[in-house]
Design an enzyme around this catalytic site. Structure first.
Site, short mmCIF file in Angstrom:
data_model
loop_
_atom_site.label_atom_id
_atom_site.label_comp_id
_atom_site.label_asym_id
_atom_site.label_seq_id
_atom_site.Cartn_x
_atom_site.Cartn_y
_atom_site.Cartn_z
N GLU A 118 2.08 3.92 2.77
CA GLU A 118 2.18 3.64 4.25
C GLU A 118 3.88 3.95 3.86
OE1 GLU A 118 0.52 -0.03 4.66
OE2 GLU A 118 -1.63 0.65 4.17
N ARG A 161 -3.21 4.42 -2.48
CA ARG A 161 -2.77 3.12 -1.87
C ARG A 161 -2.65 1.81 -2.92
NH1 ARG A 161 -5.40 0.09 2.73
NH2 ARG A 161 -6.74 -1.54 1.86
N HIS A 184 3.08 -3.35 6.59
CA HIS A 184 2.28 -2.27 6.19
C HIS A 184 2.36 -1.19 7.42
CE1 HIS A 184 -0.40 -4.44 3.43
NE2 HIS A 184 0.01 -5.25 3.81
N ASN A 232 -3.70 -5.86 -1.80
CA ASN A 232 -3.59 -6.65 -0.80
C ASN A 232 -4.98 -7.27 -0.79
OD1 ASN A 232 -2.15 -8.36 1.17
ND2 ASN A 232 -3.12 -6.94 2.81
N HIS A 255 0.76 -1.20 0.08
CA HIS A 255 0.12 -0.09 -0.07
C HIS A 255 0.98 1.27 -0.08
CE1 HIS A 255 -3.15 -2.61 1.94
NE2 HIS A 255 -3.58 -2.38 0.41
N GLU A 279 1.61 -4.20 10.91
CA GLU A 279 1.13 -2.57 10.83
C GLU A 279 2.09 -1.99 11.77
OE1 GLU A 279 -1.02 -1.54 8.69
OE2 GLU A 279 -2.39 -3.13 8.35
#
Lengths: 310, 93
Positions: free
Chosen positions: A73, A128, A197, A145, A70, A271
């Site tokens: 990020e 994204r 991510h 994703n 993405h 994340e």
């Protein structure tokens, strides 16, 4: 141009060409350990490069790490650059990492969505998705994703091309995803698959496409909890651990569900630290702290994989 | 370049299943161009949503009308982006 990895600023965000140019310098400086693999082209014909860390052998058991699927990020890609450098500089001095690299290879895709990454620098910082055209719609792109062949098209993915979580016309329709799948399948000996991510501080394991537990859930949970404990020891950053479906939301077509169902038991998704009032605009002075704490968790997972062959 | 001037990121701390459902309705409203950074899936997790300035009043009205409490997490996204851009320029130098 960054003339050497020593003068490269790891605490800054960089454009794609700077990262790619750094890769060449980096590979040249660590030619005994690192090679650059061209795994294919993106939709807009940009190369996709994987850094392979290997001390020899053929198709050794391997660990896959991808970052920045993405594109917005940004701390993910920046963490990838720092981490690659950390692996190369610690090899030979850190006994545990050295033993790991003497038995296993690490493959790292620092910019998994190069087209999207370029858009975040030039046109739309919040982009994204990929940049593929959607027939009949003005909106571009697929959520890469949601595009993997794991519960593809199921709950937690949109069939609407303008949605941020559009799953695409078919599984692996996105060339960026297909390039990764091809490399992993043709290699055939990956033992761990880690997708990085950033937003909201989580360490997750399969599944996302279903809320039923994965067969190895207990083991994955304990590995992830121990990894997060190490991560938190540096700055006290608080992480949640669990399956994608249970701690964030049901999401089908995700990468680590695909890898897990393909037999890669140690599949995890991070994340990273990117929350609070900054959203995806995490200040650059937090790149190195984020990468440093993440390294402790990554290293724990990699050591566990090394010590638990299957 | 896309401008995010006046766009806000709103955080909602969901308190009930009913509120969750109302947020899911909001999520499916394609006309408002909302970008959910954290989706409405559980009363345990906050919901973060980037709201374009053109739909800010309508979205806030919707939340208030249904007694859904929210806070503004990012007041003006473009300000943050400008700061980031200036910092990157400095780093390049």
């Amino acid at each position: 141009r960054e003339h050497s990895t020593r003068s490269f600023n790891f605490g800054a965000y960089h454009r794609l060409e700077t990262i790619y140019s750094w890769m060449d310098t980096f590979v040249a400086q660590h030619s005994n350990l690192v090679t650059k693999l061209d795994i294919g082209r993106s939709y807009e014909n940009r190369p996709m490069y994987v850094l392979k860390f290997s001390t020899g052998g053929t198709k050794r058991p391997a660990i896959w790490i991808d970052l920045g699927i993405h594109s917005r990020e940004w701390v993910s890609q920046a963490t990838g650059v720092w981490t690659a450098n950390k692996i190369a500089t610690d090899y030979g001095t850190d006994a545990s990492l050295t033993s790991l690299l003497n038995t296993m290879d690490i493959y790292m895709l620092i910019v998994a969505n190069p087209d999207g990454y370029v858009v975040t620098h030039t046109n739309n910082r919040m982009w994204r998705k990929t940049r593929s055209k959607n027939s009949g719609y003005a909106c571009l792109g697929v959520d890469p994703n949601r595009n993997w062949n794991a519960g593809f098209g199921g709950p937690g993915a949109s069939s609407y091309p303008c949605s941020e979580s559009y799953h695409g016309p078919s599984a692996h329709s996105e060339i960026e995803v297909k390039n990764m799948v091809n490399l992993i399948q043709s290699h055939g000996n990956f033992k761990s698959f880690i997708s990085v991510h950033s937003y909201s501080q989580l360490l997750m394991y399969p599944y996302g496409y279903t809320c039923r537990g994965a067969p190895h859930q207990a083991e994955l949970d304990s590995v992830a909890k121990a990894a997060v404990q190490k991560l938190s020891s540096l700055y006290g950053t608080s992480y949640k651990v669990g399956s994608i479906c249970n701690i964030i939301y049901q999401a089908s077509g995700g990468s680590i569900d695909w890898s897990y169902d393909a037999g890669i038991k140690y599949s995890f998704a991070f994340e990273l630290r990117d929350t609070g009032r900054y959203g995806f605009i995490l200040p650059a002075d937090q790149i190195i702290p984020t990468a440093s704490e993440t390294w402790l968790a990554l290293k724990h997972i990699m050591e566990y994989v090394r010590d638990h062959p299957y | 370049e896309k401008s995010f001037t006046g766009d806000q990121v709103v955080r909602v701390d969901v308190q009930s299943e009913e509120q969750l459902k109302l947020l899911q309705v909001l999520e499916s409203e394609e006309k408002w161009n909302l970008d959910f950074w954290l989706h409405p899936v559980s009363t345990e997790l906050p919901v973060d949503v980037l709201v374009p300035h053109t739909h800010l009043a309508a979205v806030k009205e919707y939340l208030q009308a249904h007694n859904i409490p929210f806070t503004v997490m990012i007041d003006n996204l473009q300000e943050l982006l400008d700061q980031e851009k200036a910092e990157m320029k400095e780093n390049h130098l």
